[in-house]
Design a protein around this motif. Structure first.
Motif, PDB file in Angstrom:
ATOM      1  N   LYS A 342      50.580  42.648  39.799  1.00 17.25           N
ATOM      2  CA  LYS A 342      50.847  43.918  39.125  1.00 17.25           C
ATOM      3  C   LYS A 342      50.399  45.056  40.037  1.00 17.25           C
ATOM      4  O   LYS A 342      49.707  44.855  41.034  1.00 17.25           O
ATOM      5  N   LYS A 343      50.800  46.273  39.694  1.00 16.54           N
ATOM      6  CA  LYS A 343      50.396  47.440  40.461  1.00 16.54           C
ATOM      7  C   LYS A 343      48.874  47.525  40.500  1.00 16.54           C
ATOM      8  O   LYS A 343      48.195  47.347  39.485  1.00 16.54           O
ATOM      9  N   GLU A 345      46.847  45.453  41.730  1.00 16.09           N
ATOM     10  CA  GLU A 345      46.189  44.147  41.643  1.00 16.09           C
ATOM     11  C   GLU A 345      46.059  43.544  43.049  1.00 16.09           C
ATOM     12  O   GLU A 345      46.898  43.769  43.927  1.00 16.09           O
TER      13      GLU A 345
END
Length: 641
Positions: A342-343, A345
């Motif tokens: 995810k963004k 991450e």
């Protein structure tokens, strides 16, 4: 022997390539008496006689031409090269003579197989004697002569194989060669070039005048030409092409999935390389990757850690920034991890063929279709580009046609056809010109115009541009004035005197080295600094200095040993051994086969040279080898001339 060939199919390939002829000639030319043209009947000067075989001047000349073709060869070396070239001829013929005397036989079948390998296209589909004879006739050879010389070639090869039999490479030799290739040294060095002394050079007006007076013939102002230059460019012509929104929307609608973008992610990463590392080292690298991940999770700055630790030269200086990527751009393991995050991450350490990666996703974009307004400009540029070339050529040709009728109206004609006009004054051939730079084809065309008012063709120049020239003036060549060449003379004299100072300083440094002078003291004496190289091998190079061969005498020495001064690529270098690095013997097994092959090749060459030298000397003593030095001298003189 033809019965052997007839055992194959009867069809024959009738088209032969020039390459086959060259292959055949290259294999047997040195064995064909009198060269490619055959025996000269005794009229041709003889360079050497070996047993009953004569090496003619024409034969040597033909082979020399082939050897030197398309090669830059210093003429001052020709007096050494030609005698060595003749010696090679003599050695080949002497070996063939020895093979004959030893009774080395070559069967008809062996000769036939060799010829079929040499000339496969002739025998493809079956043997045809007429085609075979015709091919040889094109090379000024007949069948008996050709086959006799193939036999000689094969006898020579058999004898050489006998000479090379029993070559043995010992374990000690392999180990020694491995050490020689893989031992490394590090050096401290001082390097200085002539440029360092330019600041110490003073050139007076009298120096310039004296040089000018003594070398007036060197300084001539070449012919110069003035002209109108008209340039047709895609940018200017393309700007006149109107592309309506309706046309653009039609193209956009028919583009299908062209403007559909897939999922993409913007990432940065830290790479710890494991290539060419031992198993123990890889474990340590994995541990380091896990430690870095802990620091990141604890709040450490990812970018700073990447700059300090990453082995990826393309991204480490940008804080590990890799940029936007789509699927299919990277190795599978890296891609799978990046697109699963995810963004903001961060991944666990990911193992690829390059090493361990820690990946962090900075941004993501889902698949989407770009709207018409977003790609409108791109489509308009493409459509103009498709239409601009024919318009460009038409504008240039129409302009040239009008210029031929009215060469004095260049400015108005350029404006009429959307060309750019430049008034060029007294340009020399090959000078860079506005917008098109150095355009040799245009310059050649312009300087070939016989008189003022002449017009060149429209000539491709610059970056997809067409140039037209209208000659407006010719300035004849003349002797240069001192003021025109003073700067060039000063530069030349400065260069010359700086090299003289370099030579003086080199002698001083050489005396310091012989006297046991310290490297720092040497550096101080020239106003330089001591630098340290990376490790390098004998066959490698000291980065920023030169080939490792210049420092070969430091291998095997104790740290502190000195070498130099050496002239390397325009600079003088003095070096001191800093450290030795032993070869990594754990890698010997992987290189053993290549090492043995290399050592055998070297030994074979040494044994061949020794055999040939001994054989030729023995034949000379017996009067079976006679070399005509007068003919060789005339040959050398002809090349000098």
């Amino acid at each position: 022997m033809f019965d052997i060939f007839r055992s194959r199919d009867k069809a024959v390939r009738t088209t032969l390539t020039v390459m086959l002829g060259l292959v055949a000639l290259s294999m047997v030319a040195y064995l064909v008496p009198g060269g490619v043209g055959g025996d000269s009947g005794g009229a041709e000067p003889v360079v050497a006689q070996v047993c009953d075989d004569k090496i003619t001047l024409r034969e040597v000349q033909l082979q020399l031409q082939s050897s030197l073709k398309n090669k830059q060869f210093p003429m001052q070396m020709i007096q050494n090269y030609i005698p060595e070239f003749v010696n090679q001829f003599v050695a080949e013929r002497a070996t063939a003579c020895q093979a004959k005397d030893m009774g080395i036989r070559v069967s008809e079948e062996e000769v036939a197989n060799a010829i079929k390998s040499m000339l496969p296209n002739i025998f493809q589909g079956g043997f045809n004697k007429e085609v075979y004879a015709g091919f040889l006739a094109q090379q000024n050879l007949d069948i008996p002569t050709f086959e006799a010389n193939v036999r000689k070639q094969m006898q020579l090869v058999k004898l050489r194989n006998l000479i090379m039999e029993g070559l043995i490479v010992t374990a000690d030799e392999v180990e020694g060669e491995f050490r020689r290739r893989n031992e490394k040294i590090k050096i401290d060095y001082v390097a200085f070039a002539a440029d360092k002394f330019k600041g110490q050079v003073t050139i007076s007006p009298a120096d310039v005048q004296t040089f000018f007076n003594a070398n007036r013939a060197m300084f001539k102002s070449p012919e110069k030409r003035s002209f109108d230059l008209l340039v047709a460019s895609e940018e200017k012509i393309g700007a006149t092409i109107d592309v309506s929104d309706a046309v653009l929307r039609q193209v956009y609608s028919s583009a299908g999935d062209r403007f559909r973008t897939g999922e993409r992610v913007r990432v940065r990463h830290i790479l710890l390389k494991t290539t060419e590392k031992s198993a123990d080292d890889i474990k340590k690298i994995e541990a380091k990757a896990n430690d870095l991940l802990k620091q990141i999770k604890a709040g450490a700055d990812f970018g700073k850690l990447a700059s300090a630790n990453s082995d990826d030269p393309g991204s480490k200086d940008k804080g590990g920034e890799y940029g936007w990527m789509i699927k299919g751009q990277t190795v599978p393991a890296f891609e799978a991890s990046a697109f699963s995050l995810k963004k903001n991450e961060t991944s666990n350490p990911i193992k690829t063929e390059y090493g361990y990666h820690i990946i962090q996703v900075l941004d993501r974009e889902d698949p989407k279709v770009q709207g018409f307004e977003a790609v409108k400009g791109e489509l308009a540029t493409e459509l103009r580009r498709q239409q601009v070339q024919p318009r460009l050529e038409a504008a240039a040709e129409q302009a040239r046609a009008e210029l031929s009728k009215n060469p004095k109206n260049a400015v108005a004609i350029a404006a009429k056809y959307n060309l750019t006009h430049y008034a060029v004054q007294e340009a020399r051939a090959g000078d860079p010109l506005q917008e098109i730079g150095v355009a040799q084809d245009f310059s050649s065309s312009l300087f070939s115009l016989p008189a003022v008012g002449g017009v060149t063709n429209a000539i491709v120049a610059g970056n997809n541009k067409l140039a037209i020239g209208v000659l407006t003036g010719i300035t004849a060549p003349r002797p240069s004035e001192l003021s025109e060449v003073e700067a060039a003379i000063r530069s030349q004299l400065t260069e010359q005197k700086s090299f003289e100072l370099l030579a003086v300083k080199q002698k001083e440094v050489e005396a310091l080295v012989k006297g046991g002078g310290d490297l720092k003291a040497i550096a101080k004496s020239i106003g330089g600094e001591v630098k340290t190289s990376e490790d390098f091998t004998r066959d490698g190079a000291a980065q920023g200095v030169g080939s490792g061969t210049y420092f070969a005498d430091l291998f095997g020495k104790a740290p502190g040993a000195m070498t130099g001064p050496h002239n390397i690529s325009g600079q003088v270098v003095v070096a001191r051994l800093n450290a030795n690095s032993a070869a990594d013997m754990s890698k010997l097994a992987a290189e053993r086969v290549n090492l043995i092959t290399g050592i055998k090749g070297r030994k074979a060459q040494e044994r061949k040279d020794l055999f040939e030298d001994g054989l030729v000397n023995r034949l000379i003593d017996k009067g079976k080898v006679k070399i005509n030095q007068d003919v060789i001298r005339r040959l050398i003189d002809s090349y000098r001339a």
